[in-house]
Design a protein around this motif. Sequence first.
Motif, PDB file in Angstrom:
ATOM      1  N   PRO A   1       0.797  -1.229   0.000  1.00 10.00           N
ATOM      2  CA  PRO A   1       0.000   0.000   0.000  1.00 10.00           C
ATOM      3  C   PRO A   1       0.828   1.277   0.000  1.00 10.00           C
ATOM      4  O   PRO A   1       0.458   2.267  -0.642  1.00 10.00           O
ATOM      5  CB  PRO A   1      -0.824  -0.129   1.285  1.00 10.00           C
ATOM      6  CG  PRO A   1      -0.934  -1.602   1.512  1.00 10.00           C
ATOM      7  CD  PRO A   1       0.366  -2.170   1.037  1.00 10.00           C
ATOM      8  N   GLN A   2       1.965   1.277   0.721  1.00 12.89           N
ATOM      9  CA  GLN A   2       2.778   2.496   0.775  1.00 12.89           C
ATOM     10  C   GLN A   2       3.458   2.812  -0.552  1.00 12.89           C
ATOM     11  O   GLN A   2       3.937   3.930  -0.750  1.00 12.89           O
ATOM     12  CB  GLN A   2       3.844   2.397   1.881  1.00 12.89           C
ATOM     13  CG  GLN A   2       4.760   1.202   1.774  1.00 12.89           C
ATOM     14  CD  GLN A   2       4.235   0.031   2.581  1.00 12.89           C
ATOM     15  OE1 GLN A   2       3.033  -0.127   2.722  1.00 12.89           O
ATOM     16  NE2 GLN A   2       5.153  -0.770   3.131  1.00 12.89           N
ATOM     17  N   ASP A   3       3.488   1.838  -1.472  1.00 12.68           N
ATOM     18  CA  ASP A   3       4.093   2.064  -2.781  1.00 12.68           C
ATOM     19  C   ASP A   3       3.072   2.477  -3.842  1.00 12.68           C
ATOM     20  O   ASP A   3       3.438   2.724  -4.993  1.00 12.68           O
ATOM     21  CB  ASP A   3       4.819   0.798  -3.249  1.00 12.68           C
ATOM     22  CG  ASP A   3       5.976   0.426  -2.321  1.00 12.68           C
ATOM     23  OD1 ASP A   3       6.601   1.360  -1.786  1.00 12.68           O
ATOM     24  OD2 ASP A   3       6.230  -0.779  -2.145  1.00 12.68           O
TER      25      ASP A   3
ATOM     26  N   PRO B   1       0.393   5.095  -5.472  1.00 15.77           N
ATOM     27  CA  PRO B   1       0.114   6.538  -5.462  1.00 15.77           C
ATOM     28  C   PRO B   1      -1.085   6.854  -4.575  1.00 15.77           C
ATOM     29  O   PRO B   1      -2.027   6.060  -4.460  1.00 15.77           O
ATOM     30  CB  PRO B   1      -0.156   6.861  -6.934  1.00 15.77           C
ATOM     31  CG  PRO B   1       0.593   5.811  -7.690  1.00 15.77           C
ATOM     32  CD  PRO B   1       0.522   4.578  -6.854  1.00 15.77           C
ATOM     33  N   TYR B   2      -1.060   8.037  -3.977  1.00 15.66           N
ATOM     34  CA  TYR B   2      -2.043   8.420  -2.962  1.00 15.66           C
ATOM     35  C   TYR B   2      -3.478   8.269  -3.468  1.00 15.66           C
ATOM     36  O   TYR B   2      -4.319   7.618  -2.819  1.00 15.66           O
ATOM     37  CB  TYR B   2      -1.787   9.861  -2.519  1.00 15.66           C
ATOM     38  CG  TYR B   2      -2.808  10.380  -1.533  1.00 15.66           C
ATOM     39  CD1 TYR B   2      -2.733  10.025  -0.179  1.00 15.66           C
ATOM     40  CD2 TYR B   2      -3.850  11.200  -1.948  1.00 15.66           C
ATOM     41  CE1 TYR B   2      -3.669  10.487   0.727  1.00 15.66           C
ATOM     42  CE2 TYR B   2      -4.795  11.676  -1.049  1.00 15.66           C
ATOM     43  CZ  TYR B   2      -4.700  11.308   0.295  1.00 15.66           C
ATOM     44  OH  TYR B   2      -5.630  11.765   1.176  1.00 15.66           O
ATOM     45  N   LEU B   3      -3.793   8.868  -4.624  1.00 13.70           N
ATOM     46  CA  LEU B   3      -5.166   8.835  -5.136  1.00 13.70           C
ATOM     47  C   LEU B   3      -5.587   7.411  -5.487  1.00 13.70           C
ATOM     48  O   LEU B   3      -6.724   7.006  -5.241  1.00 13.70           O
ATOM     49  CB  LEU B   3      -5.307   9.746  -6.349  1.00 13.70           C
ATOM     50  CG  LEU B   3      -5.162  11.250  -6.076  1.00 13.70           C
ATOM     51  CD1 LEU B   3      -5.309  12.043  -7.374  1.00 13.70           C
ATOM     52  CD2 LEU B   3      -6.223  11.711  -5.059  1.00 13.70           C
TER      53      LEU B   3
ATOM     54  N   ASP C   1      -4.442   4.752  -4.063  1.00 14.33           N
ATOM     55  CA  ASP C   1      -4.610   4.061  -2.793  1.00 14.33           C
ATOM     56  C   ASP C   1      -5.987   4.344  -2.194  1.00 14.33           C
ATOM     57  O   ASP C   1      -6.679   3.428  -1.723  1.00 14.33           O
ATOM     58  CB  ASP C   1      -3.513   4.506  -1.823  1.00 14.33           C
ATOM     59  CG  ASP C   1      -3.636   3.831  -0.474  1.00 14.33           C
ATOM     60  OD1 ASP C   1      -3.679   2.587  -0.437  1.00 14.33           O
ATOM     61  OD2 ASP C   1      -3.722   4.540   0.541  1.00 14.33           O
ATOM     62  N   LYS C   2      -6.416   5.612  -2.230  1.00 15.64           N
ATOM     63  CA  LYS C   2      -7.736   5.976  -1.709  1.00 15.64           C
ATOM     64  C   LYS C   2      -8.841   5.299  -2.525  1.00 15.64           C
ATOM     65  O   LYS C   2      -9.851   4.853  -1.981  1.00 15.64           O
ATOM     66  CB  LYS C   2      -7.910   7.491  -1.717  1.00 15.64           C
ATOM     67  CG  LYS C   2      -6.978   8.221  -0.758  1.00 15.64           C
ATOM     68  CD  LYS C   2      -7.201   7.750   0.678  1.00 15.64           C
ATOM     69  CE  LYS C   2      -6.277   8.471   1.650  1.00 15.64           C
ATOM     70  NZ  LYS C   2      -6.423   7.949   3.041  1.00 15.64           N
TER      71      LYS C   2
ATOM     72  N   GLN D   1      -9.168   1.627  -1.626  1.00 16.15           N
ATOM     73  CA  GLN D   1      -9.797   1.390  -0.326  1.00 16.15           C
ATOM     74  C   GLN D   1     -11.315   1.302  -0.420  1.00 16.15           C
ATOM     75  O   GLN D   1     -11.976   0.790   0.495  1.00 16.15           O
ATOM     76  CB  GLN D   1      -9.400   2.494   0.654  1.00 16.15           C
ATOM     77  CG  GLN D   1      -7.934   2.449   1.068  1.00 16.15           C
ATOM     78  CD  GLN D   1      -7.551   3.585   1.987  1.00 16.15           C
ATOM     79  OE1 GLN D   1      -8.414   4.285   2.527  1.00 16.15           O
ATOM     80  NE2 GLN D   1      -6.251   3.800   2.178  1.00 16.15           N
TER      81      GLN D   1
ATOM     82  N   GLN E   1      -1.102  -1.513   6.416  1.00 15.02           N
ATOM     83  CA  GLN E   1      -1.953  -0.371   6.757  1.00 15.02           C
ATOM     84  C   GLN E   1      -3.380  -0.805   7.068  1.00 15.02           C
ATOM     85  O   GLN E   1      -4.366  -0.201   6.626  1.00 15.02           O
ATOM     86  CB  GLN E   1      -1.941   0.669   5.630  1.00 15.02           C
ATOM     87  CG  GLN E   1      -0.576   1.248   5.332  1.00 15.02           C
ATOM     88  CD  GLN E   1      -0.601   2.285   4.210  1.00 15.02           C
ATOM     89  OE1 GLN E   1      -1.647   2.601   3.651  1.00 15.02           O
ATOM     90  NE2 GLN E   1       0.572   2.814   3.891  1.00 15.02           N
TER      91      GLN E   1
END
Length: 464
Positions: free
Chosen positions: A363-365, A367-369, A371-372, A375, A420
Amino acid sequence: MAALVQQENTCELHFSNLHFKIKKKEILKDISGQFPPASLIAVIGPSGGGKTTLLNILSAYSPQNASCDYLQVNGVNTNFEHLRNISCYITQDIHLNDLLTVEENMCFAADFKLGVTHSQIEKNAIITELLDSFGLSTMRTTRAGKLSSGERKRLALAQEMISDPKIIYLDEPTTGLDISSTYQTLAFLKKIAARGKTVICTIHQVCASHFNMFDFAYVIADGQCAYQGRPQDLVMFLHNQGMPCNIHHNPADYFPMEMELVKREVHNRYYTVGQYYMSVFILDLPISTLTVITSNMLIYYLTGQPLEQERVILFIIVSVVMGATTNAIGFCFGTLLNFNNAIFLASCTQVPLLAISGFAIMPQDIPYLVDKFSQLMYVRTGANGFLVAVFGLQPRKLNCPAEAEYCFYSNTHRFMKELQIDPNDYTSALYVLAVWCISVRVITYYTMRYRLSLPIYIPCISTK
């Protein structure tokens, strides 16, 4: 008295300036017609002329985008919804429950069409009379899948006669039949028409002798009415129009230029889409639930997971909700596409979801968007729910190989932290899966209505 022998309330159908187009292409161009009652009517013309389209509209099978000056039954203005209620439509491709016998198919139709308004004795009497009249009494115990093409057409028609329709539409009932079978079919339909029914058939190709068996002919060419009247007068009409028919020509061959079983049963008022959808859901629920629990618990046991009550119960709950969600998604694809395309597209959509759900990339690898976004996807939330059940809740100490100097993930909560995932939060996963399941079920209902092309009834108004 059974529905078949009722002779009153015959219907004369009249339509004026009926217009239909798809996008910019005109299929029917302001055609008018008057179909006499208690008659066998042939709607004929070249391929692509609009024969089936006319039948689809008049039967209210698919009246969308159609307009006209008026529709009348026995001289009284009416609408497509009323036409649907007094008629039945037998499509070219006959769809029956092939695993049921002839009698079981008839009982199925009688229970839905007659409901509780008739006793079982009355229903049995109607079924017996219809099977005798349709020449199917000796085939009561024969499975529908073993019937010939002509017998299947008769069985489909017998089912619809249970509700005593006043108008019967048949799309190319003689297609695929030999000359003898065609004669028997037309003679049978003529007998039904003589009992007070208005029987309207599209005919693609028929010999001259069979053509003259019809009481009325309606000829369509290039979306327009070229002739309507007695078949015997067609040759003279063409001659008067400067188009003499060669003596060796067949008059019917000479002029100027399908989820299908459900669609038929919904259109012919066996049940509504909602009733069908709920019945499928209710029947599938125990089977799919039992299958999911059995297979997943087998995996749980064989992989050596702890047989703790809290973990097992949570694992089962997540399995059931996840199974219901994926089942709903598969059903949705199945209602939108044919079998092969549904499998292909469903598989293609799963690959990127798996890639961003922690299976291939941490998950930490991600990209932010992205990842959201992941979820909110059922794949990641379902996986999180399983991980909480197996590795979350109370911390577990995993076995470390004797030859290993240090096992970083021997503490399960440390492993959950790397992914996470809150080791005690399983409600979030269940909520997301429940929302997915309910939302997709609702979407599937409307995609099913779209796939069935159910009509939206509108008044018949002039476009001029």
